[in-house]
Design a protein around this motif. Structure first.
Motif, short mmCIF file in Angstrom:
data_model
loop_
_atom_site.label_atom_id
_atom_site.label_comp_id
_atom_site.label_asym_id
_atom_site.label_seq_id
_atom_site.Cartn_x
_atom_site.Cartn_y
_atom_site.Cartn_z
N ASN A 1 19.74 114.47 7.51
CA ASN A 1 19.95 115.69 8.31
C ASN A 1 19.84 115.41 9.81
OD1 ASN A 1 20.30 117.21 6.04
ND2 ASN A 1 18.76 118.75 6.57
N GLY A 2 19.70 114.13 10.18
CA GLY A 2 19.56 113.78 11.59
C GLY A 2 18.24 114.20 12.19
N LEU A 3 17.19 114.24 11.38
CA LEU A 3 15.88 114.71 11.81
C LEU A 3 14.94 113.53 12.09
CD1 LEU A 3 15.23 117.65 9.35
CD2 LEU A 3 15.22 117.85 11.83
N GLN A 4 14.02 113.75 12.98
CA GLN A 4 12.95 112.81 13.23
C GLN A 4 11.64 113.43 12.74
OE1 GLN A 4 12.94 111.94 17.41
NE2 GLN A 4 14.64 110.49 17.27
N LEU A 5 10.82 112.60 12.10
CA LEU A 5 9.52 113.06 11.62
C LEU A 5 8.43 112.44 12.49
CD1 LEU A 5 9.93 112.77 7.73
CD2 LEU A 5 10.37 114.73 9.22
N ALA A 6 7.49 113.26 12.94
CA ALA A 6 6.40 112.78 13.78
C ALA A 6 5.08 113.23 13.19
CB ALA A 6 6.54 113.32 15.20
N LEU A 7 4.11 112.28 13.11
CA LEU A 7 2.79 112.57 12.55
C LEU A 7 1.75 112.45 13.65
CD1 LEU A 7 0.82 113.09 10.23
CD2 LEU A 7 0.83 110.62 9.76
N ASP A 8 0.92 113.49 13.77
CA ASP A 8 -0.18 113.49 14.74
C ASP A 8 -1.44 113.87 13.98
OD1 ASP A 8 -1.93 113.70 16.82
OD2 ASP A 8 -1.05 115.53 17.67
N ILE B 1 -2.48 118.93 -3.27
CA ILE B 1 -2.27 119.00 -1.82
C ILE B 1 -1.02 118.20 -1.44
CG2 ILE B 1 -3.23 118.41 0.42
CD1 ILE B 1 -4.46 120.87 -0.93
N SER B 2 -0.78 117.10 -2.14
CA SER B 2 0.47 116.36 -1.90
C SER B 2 1.67 117.23 -2.25
CB SER B 2 0.47 115.08 -2.74
OG SER B 2 -0.52 114.19 -2.30
N GLN B 3 1.54 118.03 -3.31
CA GLN B 3 2.63 118.94 -3.68
C GLN B 3 2.88 119.97 -2.58
OE1 GLN B 3 1.90 121.01 -7.37
NE2 GLN B 3 3.75 122.27 -7.21
N VAL B 4 1.79 120.49 -1.94
CA VAL B 4 1.93 121.44 -0.84
C VAL B 4 2.64 120.77 0.34
CG1 VAL B 4 0.67 122.80 0.87
CG2 VAL B 4 -0.07 122.81 -1.52
N ILE B 5 2.18 119.57 0.71
CA ILE B 5 2.79 118.86 1.85
C ILE B 5 4.25 118.57 1.57
CG2 ILE B 5 2.69 116.77 3.24
CD1 ILE B 5 -0.33 116.66 2.57
N GLN B 6 4.52 118.11 0.35
CA GLN B 6 5.90 117.79 -0.02
C GLN B 6 6.79 119.03 0.06
OE1 GLN B 6 6.23 116.24 -3.97
NE2 GLN B 6 8.43 115.90 -3.87
N SER B 7 6.26 120.19 -0.43
CA SER B 7 7.05 121.43 -0.41
C SER B 7 7.32 121.88 1.02
CB SER B 7 6.31 122.51 -1.19
OG SER B 7 7.00 123.74 -1.12
N LEU B 8 6.30 121.81 1.88
CA LEU B 8 6.48 122.26 3.27
C LEU B 8 7.41 121.34 4.04
CD1 LEU B 8 2.84 123.40 4.17
CD2 LEU B 8 4.74 124.78 3.30
N LEU B 9 7.29 120.02 3.81
CA LEU B 9 8.21 119.08 4.45
C LEU B 9 9.64 119.29 3.96
CD1 LEU B 9 6.20 115.73 4.49
CD2 LEU B 9 7.01 117.01 6.49
N SER B 10 9.78 119.54 2.67
CA SER B 10 11.11 119.78 2.11
C SER B 10 11.77 121.01 2.75
CB SER B 10 11.02 119.96 0.59
OG SER B 10 12.28 120.29 0.05
N ILE C 1 5.21 111.75 4.31
CA ILE C 1 6.18 111.62 5.39
C ILE C 1 7.08 110.41 5.15
CG2 ILE C 1 6.41 111.04 7.84
CD1 ILE C 1 4.08 112.89 8.39
N ASN C 2 6.50 109.30 4.70
CA ASN C 2 7.32 108.12 4.39
C ASN C 2 8.31 108.42 3.27
OD1 ASN C 2 6.17 106.44 6.31
ND2 ASN C 2 4.50 105.79 4.94
N ALA C 3 7.87 109.22 2.28
CA ALA C 3 8.76 109.56 1.17
C ALA C 3 9.89 110.48 1.63
CB ALA C 3 7.96 110.22 0.05
N ALA C 4 9.63 111.28 2.68
CA ALA C 4 10.64 112.25 3.15
C ALA C 4 11.58 111.67 4.19
CB ALA C 4 9.93 113.48 3.72
N LEU C 5 11.35 110.43 4.64
CA LEU C 5 12.18 109.85 5.70
C LEU C 5 13.66 109.79 5.33
CD1 LEU C 5 9.88 107.00 7.11
CD2 LEU C 5 10.66 109.07 8.29
N PRO C 6 14.04 109.38 4.13
CA PRO C 6 15.48 109.34 3.81
C PRO C 6 16.15 110.71 3.90
CG PRO C 6 14.24 108.01 2.25
CD PRO C 6 13.23 108.78 3.05
N ALA C 7 15.49 111.75 3.35
CA ALA C 7 16.08 113.10 3.40
C ALA C 7 16.18 113.59 4.84
CB ALA C 7 15.24 114.07 2.57
#
Length: 568
Positions: free
Chosen positions: A441-448, A462-471, A431-437
């Motif tokens: 796009n004017g998006l907010q990221l929230a982790l629960d 698993i990081s690749q899966v998370i990265q792909s889904l976040l992307s 999530i920290n890595a995806a914050l700039p992208a």
């Protein structure tokens, strides 16, 4: 109902080629009188009275010849003859339809005159009044029974008036009882005739409706026959016991499919042991899993892959079944279709082989390029082009990642290095890595996510899966919004759900979301980058861990993707 049909070839379920439906019940009913002219109908209706009077003349000549000396009796007989002649000579077709009523009325007078002139011996002739009474009463017009009753009264009054004597000689039997009896007969005849007429109309209507229904049924049979012959799909209809009801030409023309429909011992059709094998091309299908057995049990299935035929020359078939309920006194059954997909399977395998081969050929030079780039970046003296070299390295790494995805998709498996890992930590990092992208796009990221969420997994994959889904969540939310990442543990294992408020997907697109190279129509229209491999690669990785992944989406609302990793 007469049906003339020319049958088709055996095995096509005897479907009619040419059918002519002709209603004939009404024609037979009308054949008694419907084909006669108006004159002949009157003559036919008058014939019972004429024949009866002929018998009276013969009986009088034999048993009472002296009666002929009575001039009134002879005049009555001449009157009968005149009536018969009038029936034959009158152009009934040119006069009103009800004009015939004058004949039975004159019959009543003639019968009464004959009975009166013959004396007590001929009183039995009153019975002959039944003929003109029934003739009149059987007509459709409601006033005809009244005419019949009036004719009965005339048979009593008219002869007495001609002789200047009291009606019926004062006999109460002939004066009252006879008209009453004939009234009952007239009413009964009219009711019976009306009922029969209505039943006939109903019968004719039902007959024509049946003829139309049969004609439509035959037309549908001809259409079904044409369709079954035209399609290249094997069609096999079985009953509730799995016995063959119908097969089309494509089913019979294929030797393998023809063998499938043949009975196997006493267990019903199936093609014999080992003829059908599963999708792995080696495991024989058990008797209970044969298409006919499954269909007979009422199971519905779609696009299930079977292989059939001898080893080395096997053919692939996509098999589907749909049951149908009993109807019209016929038992239910099922329709099984066989589609030869051997060429398609071969083409897909060739495509996967091509992708795998090309990907492996590309990975080697890309690895070398990245290696030399690292050497160049580590050596001093390249500070002026360092930014350009970093761009080259970034694109080369992206291309290598894409090549690795292609290899994973082609092989349908990935190599995993399992270790104890905290899923919550992986989510926070990605999530920290995806914050700039997301910010672009004017998006907010929230982790629960509860802390910690340990599990046995391959952290890199698993990081690749998370990265792909976040992307995907960021790319498909171009108008801003919120992306929520939620993770927790339950009885199934570790559950992670990534939800966005973006474009969403239709039901048809959701069905193809995990298909290789699939991209939604909206993503193509808006030029959203991607190769259509993220979800299928994620699915391969998650399932490699023994888990599952699913997607739920609604157009204009957003998408939610959930993957579950089994408990350690």
């Amino acid at each position: 109902m007469v049906i003339q049909e020319q049958q088709g070839t055996a095995g096509d379920a005897g479907l009619a080629r040419k059918t002519t439906v002709q209603p004939v019940v009404s024609n037979r009913l009308d054949g008694l009188f419907g084909g006669l002219s108006a004159r002949m109908r009157v003559v036919a209706a008058q014939s019972p009275v004429t024949l009866a009077m002929a018998l009276v003349i013969v009986a009088t000549a034999v048993f009472s010849p002296e009666t002929f000396s009575n001039s009134l009796f002879v005049a009555a007989l001449v009157f009968h003859l005149a009536i018969a002649a009038f029936c034959v000579t009158m152009p009934w077709g040119r006069v009103p339809a009800t004009a015939f009523a004058v004949i039975p009325l004159m019959d009543c007078i003639a019968i009464g005159l004959t009975r009166q002139a013959g004396g007590p011996t001929f009183s039995v002739l009153s019975v002959m009044l039944v003929f003109p009474v029934i003739w009149l009463s059987a007509q459709v017009r409601p006033y005809m029974p009244a005419l019949a009753i009036g004719g009965t009264i005339l048979s009593i009054v008219a002869p007495a008036a001609l002789q200047g004597a009291p009606p019926a000689g004062g006999s109460m039997i002939r004066t009252l009882i006879l008209p009453l009896v004939m009234s009952v007969i007239a009413v009964t005849a009219h009711v019976v005739a009306t009922t029969i007429r209505r039943q006939r109309i109903t019968l004719v209507e039902n007959e024509h409706e049946m003829a139309r229904t049969l004609g439509e049924s035959v037309r549908r049979q001809n259409l079904l026959d044409a369709v079954l012959k035209a399609v290249g799909v094997g069609v096999w209809v079985v009953d509730r016991r799995g016995n063959t009801v119908l097969t089309n030409r494509a089913m019979r023309a294929d030797p393998v499919l023809a063998a499938v429909t043949q009975p196997v011992g006493g267990s019903g059709p199936g093609g014999g042991p080992g003829l059908l094998v599963s999708a792995d091309r080696s495991t024989p299908v058990t008797d209970s899993r044969l298409p006919a057995a499954r269909a007979a049990a009422g199971e519905a299935f779609t696009d299930e892959l079977y292989w059939a035929g001898p080893a080395g020359r096997q053919r692939a078939y996509s098999v589907s079944s749909q049951s149908f309920p009993p109807a019209g006194g016929q038992e239910g059954g099922a329709v099984i279709t066989f589609v030869d997909v051997t060429s398609l399977i071969s083409a897909l395998a060739a495509k996967d082989n091509f992708v795998a081969t090309v990907s492996h050929e590309l990975r080697t030079p890309l690895t070398s390029i990245l290696g030399y780039l690292e050497l160049v970046l580590d050596e001093p003296g390249h500070e002026e082009i360092q930014e350009e070299l970093l761009v080259v390295r970034r694109n080369a790494e992206h291309l290598l990642s894409l090549v690795n995805d292609l290899i994973a998709v082609a092989s349908e498996r990935v190599d995993l290095s399992l270790e104890e890992t905290d899923l919550a930590r992986l989510l926070a990092v990605e999530i920290n890595a995806a914050l700039p992208a997301a910010a672009s796009n004017g998006l907010q990221l929230a982790l629960d996510a509860g802390q910690p969420l340990p599990g046995r997994m391959d952290p890199k994959r698993i990081s690749q899966v998370i990265q792909s889904l976040l992307s995907n969540a960021i790319k498909y939310s171009p108008d801003g919004g919120l992306v929520t990442v939620r993770a927790y543990r339950n009885g199934q294992g570790l559950v992670c759900t990534i939800t966005d408020t973006g474009l969403g997907m239709t039901e048809e697109e959701q069905e193809q979301a995990f298909t290789k190279f699939f991209r939604s129509a909206r993503s193509r229209e808006t030029a959203i980058p991607g190769a259509g491999l993220g979800l299928i690669v994620s699915k391969t990785i998650v399932e490699g861990h023994g888990g599952s992944i699913s997607l739920d989406s609604e157009p204009g609302v957003g998408t939610s993707v959930t993957f579950i990793l089994p408990p350690s």
